[in-house]
Design a protein around this motif. Structure first.
Motif, short mmCIF file in Angstrom:
data_model
loop_
_atom_site.label_atom_id
_atom_site.label_comp_id
_atom_site.label_asym_id
_atom_site.label_seq_id
_atom_site.Cartn_x
_atom_site.Cartn_y
_atom_site.Cartn_z
N GLN A 284 0.76 -1.10 -0.02
CA GLN A 284 -0.07 0.16 -0.01
C GLN A 284 0.90 1.19 -0.03
OE1 GLN A 284 -2.80 -0.30 3.24
NE2 GLN A 284 -3.50 -2.39 2.74
N ILE A 285 0.52 2.29 -0.99
CA ILE A 285 1.48 3.33 -1.16
C ILE A 285 0.31 4.65 -1.11
CG2 ILE A 285 3.05 4.75 -2.39
CD1 ILE A 285 3.97 1.98 -3.26
N VAL A 286 0.74 5.56 -0.22
CA VAL A 286 -0.12 6.80 -0.15
C VAL A 286 0.54 7.73 -1.43
CG1 VAL A 286 -0.12 9.03 0.92
CG2 VAL A 286 -0.61 6.97 2.00
N ASP A 287 -0.10 8.21 -2.15
CA ASP A 287 0.22 9.04 -3.42
C ASP A 287 1.09 10.15 -2.80
OD1 ASP A 287 0.24 10.46 -6.10
OD2 ASP A 287 -0.99 12.00 -4.89
N LEU A 288 2.35 10.45 -3.29
CA LEU A 288 3.22 11.31 -2.84
C LEU A 288 2.81 12.77 -2.87
CD1 LEU A 288 6.06 11.94 -1.63
CD2 LEU A 288 6.99 11.87 -4.00
N PHE A 289 2.36 13.21 -3.93
CA PHE A 289 1.75 14.44 -4.21
C PHE A 289 0.65 14.71 -3.31
CE2 PHE A 289 -1.59 17.36 -5.96
CZ PHE A 289 -0.58 18.54 -6.28
N HIS A 290 -0.43 13.93 -2.63
CA HIS A 290 -1.03 14.25 -1.52
C HIS A 290 -0.33 14.33 -0.32
CE1 HIS A 290 -4.35 12.99 -4.49
NE2 HIS A 290 -4.96 13.72 -3.59
N ALA A 291 0.70 13.43 0.02
CA ALA A 291 1.50 13.45 1.01
C ALA A 291 2.25 14.92 1.25
CB ALA A 291 2.59 12.62 1.08
#
Length: 430
Positions: A284-291
């Motif tokens: 599972q990976i959180v979108d870097l842009f949103h982070a």
């Protein structure tokens, strides 16, 4: 023909109209060659037999204009209704458009507003339909597409349909998941809470999932999405129902066979709920842009204490994020004692990082050649939903929006679908 461009255009229109009339006449004759007589009696479809009752005409629009065919008509005394077997064979049972015109209409209606679609059909194909007829036909087609997809998902979930793994098998499969609001009529949002000043909802959320594959990285080590590998699904159903559709699509795309399965999302809890329940083995990976957006918000909450060091502090935290050092971000925030509203704001933003820390190991993910951005699903939300369903003044019914989105998902997935519909790509369960 010597009147310049205007004369040439007029000549083209006249010749085209004549050819369409000729083609329509020829098509009618070809179709009427088989008048559909299938004996004195045929099954009525409800367990009875319908008797031959003579011949009747049926007219329907085609890509060549209005066509009329004469075909055998049967009547069932038990059910009290009639049928023409030839209609089903031609694909026009209960329809007023031919399959070819229906497909053309679907493309036009999915691409733009119904009135514009009607003009497009008339200008480019010489077919005249009202905007309302374009709308009704497209929504009927979209509803059928959506129902077929969900029916297939149910069969896959019940193991009554077993899709064979793609061949050749890709190395990595991604599922990027997100949701986007669609403007609805007041009736569709009645009683629903929303973000408006009056607390009322103006939209309904369409949930989307885009699946795509990756086999390579570029010369700098960045992942490269496989060309034409995307398939997209969508629904207005709750997350629990959507989860089943996502699971079925994942199976269809080879999730049980690929070496690396990855779920990309913006950090919303419902996305990780689906990922954990349906694909527990996936990364599972959180979108870097949103982070990064959340890190900017966190910085704004501390601006009054950071002062002139704001930009320097943000740059350091962005570096922490790129390395996946969430502990470093937390330590830097805890340096500043906060109280009241500012403390609440900061704790909320910091919680986003703490809750998603295992999904933010960006340096490690990149070292494995994985995508860390969900641009595919962001683009899908904009192109499939936004560009068509969020134009000025648009307000949809849930059924209407769902149908048009289904058509647009079908078009967005068309290249992948063409490949997966080749022979021997699925089998019945043993």
């Amino acid at each position: 023909m010597g009147c310049g461009g205007a004369g040439m255009e007029a000549a083209e229109q006249v010749i085209r109209a004549g050819l369409l009339r000729l083609g329509g006449s020829m098509l009618g004759e070809v179709l009427s060659a088989d008048r559909g007589h299938r004996g004195p009696r045929v099954p009525c479809g409800s367990g009875h037999e319908a008797s031959f009752a003579g011949y009747r005409d049926k007219s329907f629009d085609t890509v060549l204009g209005l066509v009329t065919v004469t075909r055998a008509w049967y009547h069932c005394t038990e059910c009290g209704h009639g049928l023409a077997p030839r209609d089903a064979e031609l694909g026009v049972a209960g329809e007023s458009m031919s399959p070819g015109l229906t497909a053309m209409n679907d493309l036009a209606a999915a691409a733009g507003p119904f009135a514009s679609a009607a003009r497009l059909l008339e200008e480019l194909a010489g077919v005249r339909l009202t905007a309302k007829r374009v709308e009704r036909a497209a929504e009927a087609s979209g509803a059928a597409v959506a129902a077929a997809g969900r029916g297939r998902a149910a069969l896959i979930a019940a193991r009554k349909l077993v899709p064979l793994p793609p061949s050749p098998l890709p190395d990595k499969l991604y599922a990027a998941i997100d949701g986007t609001g669609v403007p609805m009529t007041a009736k569709e949002t009645a009683g629903r809470e929303g973000k408006g000043e009056d607390g009322r909802a103006r939209t309904r959320e369409a949930k989307l999932a885009a699946f795509f594959t990756q086999d390579k990285v570029d010369d700098e080590g960045y992942p490269v999405r496989d060309r034409a590998s995307a398939s997209v699904i969508a629904t207005f159903e709750p997350a629990a129902v959507f989860a089943g559709l996502v699971k079925a699509e994942g199976i269809r795309r080879g999730a049980d066979h690929v070496r690396q399965l990855t779920i990309l999302g913006d950090g919303a809890a419902w996305i990780w709920g689906i990922a954990t329940a349906k694909f527990p083995e996936a990364t599972q990976i959180v979108d870097l842009f949103h982070a990064r957006e959340h890190l900017h918000s966190l910085t704004r909450s501390l601006e009054f204490m950071l002062g002139d060091r704001r930009d320097e502090w943000l740059a350091a935290r962005l570096e922490d994020l790129d390395y996946g050092d969430i502990d470093g971000i937390e330590a830097a925030v805890r340096t500043y004692p906060l109280e009241g509203i500012k403390k609440q704001e900061t704790e909320k933003e910091l919680g986003y990082f703490l809750n998603n820390a295992p999904r933010m190991r960006y340096r490690w993910f990149r070292s494995r050649g994985l995508f860390v951005g969900s641009g595919v699903i962001e683009a899908s939300c904009k192109t499939i939903v936004g560009q068509r369903l969020k134009q000025a003044g648009m307000h949809w019914t849930t059924a209407g929006a769902d149908a048009i989105i289904a058509l647009r998902c079908k078009e967005a997935s068309s290249t992948w679908e063409a490949a997966c519909q080749q022979p021997r790509t699925q089998t019945g369960a043993a």
